[in-house]
Design a protein around this motif. Sequence first.
Motif, PDB file in Angstrom:
ATOM      1  N   VAL A   1       0.842  -1.198   0.000  1.00 30.70           N
ATOM      2  CA  VAL A   1       0.000   0.000   0.000  1.00 30.70           C
ATOM      3  C   VAL A   1       0.876   1.246   0.000  1.00 30.70           C
ATOM      4  O   VAL A   1       2.066   1.199   0.337  1.00 30.70           O
ATOM      5  CB  VAL A   1      -0.951   0.020   1.225  1.00 30.70           C
ATOM      6  N   GLY A   2       0.277   2.367  -0.356  1.00 27.60           N
ATOM      7  CA  GLY A   2       1.004   3.634  -0.372  1.00 27.60           C
ATOM      8  C   GLY A   2       0.337   4.620  -1.305  1.00 27.60           C
ATOM      9  O   GLY A   2      -0.667   4.316  -1.961  1.00 27.60           O
ATOM     10  N   ARG A   3       0.900   5.833  -1.381  1.00 25.76           N
ATOM     11  CA  ARG A   3       0.379   6.857  -2.276  1.00 25.76           C
ATOM     12  C   ARG A   3       0.505   6.415  -3.733  1.00 25.76           C
ATOM     13  O   ARG A   3       1.264   5.494  -4.042  1.00 25.76           O
ATOM     14  CB  ARG A   3       1.162   8.167  -2.099  1.00 25.76           C
ATOM     15  N   PRO A   4      -0.210   7.079  -4.658  1.00 23.13           N
ATOM     16  CA  PRO A   4      -0.016   6.770  -6.080  1.00 23.13           C
ATOM     17  C   PRO A   4       1.416   7.052  -6.528  1.00 23.13           C
ATOM     18  O   PRO A   4       2.071   7.982  -6.043  1.00 23.13           O
ATOM     19  CB  PRO A   4      -1.011   7.713  -6.780  1.00 23.13           C
ATOM     20  N   ASN A   5       1.905   6.227  -7.433  1.00 22.20           N
ATOM     21  CA  ASN A   5       3.190   6.428  -8.113  1.00 22.20           C
ATOM     22  C   ASN A   5       4.410   6.315  -7.203  1.00 22.20           C
ATOM     23  O   ASN A   5       5.434   6.940  -7.456  1.00 22.20           O
ATOM     24  CB  ASN A   5       3.208   7.790  -8.830  1.00 22.20           C
ATOM     25  N   VAL A   6       4.317   5.485  -6.148  1.00 20.91           N
ATOM     26  CA  VAL A   6       5.506   5.253  -5.319  1.00 20.91           C
ATOM     27  C   VAL A   6       6.225   3.972  -5.718  1.00 20.91           C
ATOM     28  O   VAL A   6       7.286   3.660  -5.173  1.00 20.91           O
ATOM     29  CB  VAL A   6       5.156   5.207  -3.812  1.00 20.91           C
TER      30      VAL A   6
END
Length: 488
Positions: free
Chosen positions: A8-13
């Motif tokens: 999981v994580g922010r977009p584009n990481v």
Amino acid sequence: MSFTLAIVGRPNVGKSTLFNRLVGKRLALVDDQPGVTRDLREGEARLGDLRFTVIDTAGLEEANDDSLQGRMRRLTERAVDIADFCLFMIDARAGVTSTDRMFAEILRKKSAHVLLAANKGEGRAADDGVMEAYELGLGEPLRLSAEHGEGMGDLLAELIPLVDDFESKNKVIEPEVDVTLEDDEDAEEVYVAPTKSKPLQIAVVGRPNAGKSTLINKILGEDRLLTGPEAGITRDAISLQMEWGETPVRIFDTAGMRKKAKVQEKLEKLSVGDGLRAVKFAEVVVVLLDAAIPFEQQDLRIADLAEREGRAVVVAVNKWDIEDEKQEKLKELKESFTRLLPQLRGAPLITVSAKTGRGLERLREAVLRAHEIWNRRVTTAQLNRWLTSMIEAHPPPAPGGRRIKLRYATQVKTRPPAFVVMCSLPEKLPTSYSRYLVNGLREDFDMPGTPIRLTMRSQSQANPYKDKKKSTPSRLRKHLGKPSYDGK
């Protein structure tokens, strides 16, 4: 015991890049623009000696409403709930953002086992971001480079103790049962294709907003795929393994396919390419139409593509629940189907409602029957008796006064059924006669709708002794004046 890891994580990481590295294949679409991934994608991962299930998720957004971003966030939070471990990724080069801090707080409350990874950590430009990651309160960050494969050993070292502890707490003690070799063999004979090890592969294809994801969610009985009124929500070809009725299946949800001239963006081209690969891997293709605008030009192209790829085809008309004049509409659909798709003559046409679930049992039966026909084999004796009757009913033409002779036929493969007819002058046999034979195969051997491959092959009737020199017996040589072997 296997475990599940959600990324999981922010977009584009770099979540999808790491997912592809762990599964060893380019399953997830990867692009520079943020927000490429929207659905949950599962894969069988391998890291050192560990084997586990990894889940690629949509980028976490600061949205809680019913917008597309809000629905994506709820789907990602659902993945966190069902996963055993969570890998929270940040962009080491961008540093820690306010969004990272907010989601780190959420993960601390929702998941007991959270690993922190600072991706894109190659080079000095990432040093400051790695140091900032400590402030998230999730322990020491793992410095990774998913694109270049750096830090995979550190990730393995972090996972091993967590997995050992997880397995010890969730160990299942199985009762002792004496199983002999004969018992195993008998158990294996019970399973017939499709099985859990070789499930029936189904691809659902169609134009954007036809209801493909909604249909699969209804079959699954849960909201597993992202849906909504917006066209083109699905981007990846997502595969899900399940039991449909009592049949093990792997079903592929594909991106909506628009006309080629309208596909301009690189990301949409990748999505369509991913869907086309799903059609090639599938055994049965369900072409989903919108009841309001059925048999558009693109629908015909998609159905023709599935037939050319040699896949069993089932046509399903969705949104039937909002149709008022059902009988008249159904009659019109069948007429259009016969006229516009003659290559799929006899293929099932099923009306369904992905919203209410009506017609799904008929769709399942149609898929199973299409798969059975696709695997059908006809004996050579049956084929040749059939070929004789077809020739008697309608003899082949005689171009230039020479009658084309069809000698015998045999089936060379299944999936789809393929036949070879040995004949003289195959290059002069008109296409209309081959079509006559294919239609006869469909009707006489009950193979409606499935692609049939028929090849005409020449059988050589040449004299095998034509180019060989005649040898003279030794006892005649002296009478013919020819020397014997000793030269006398």
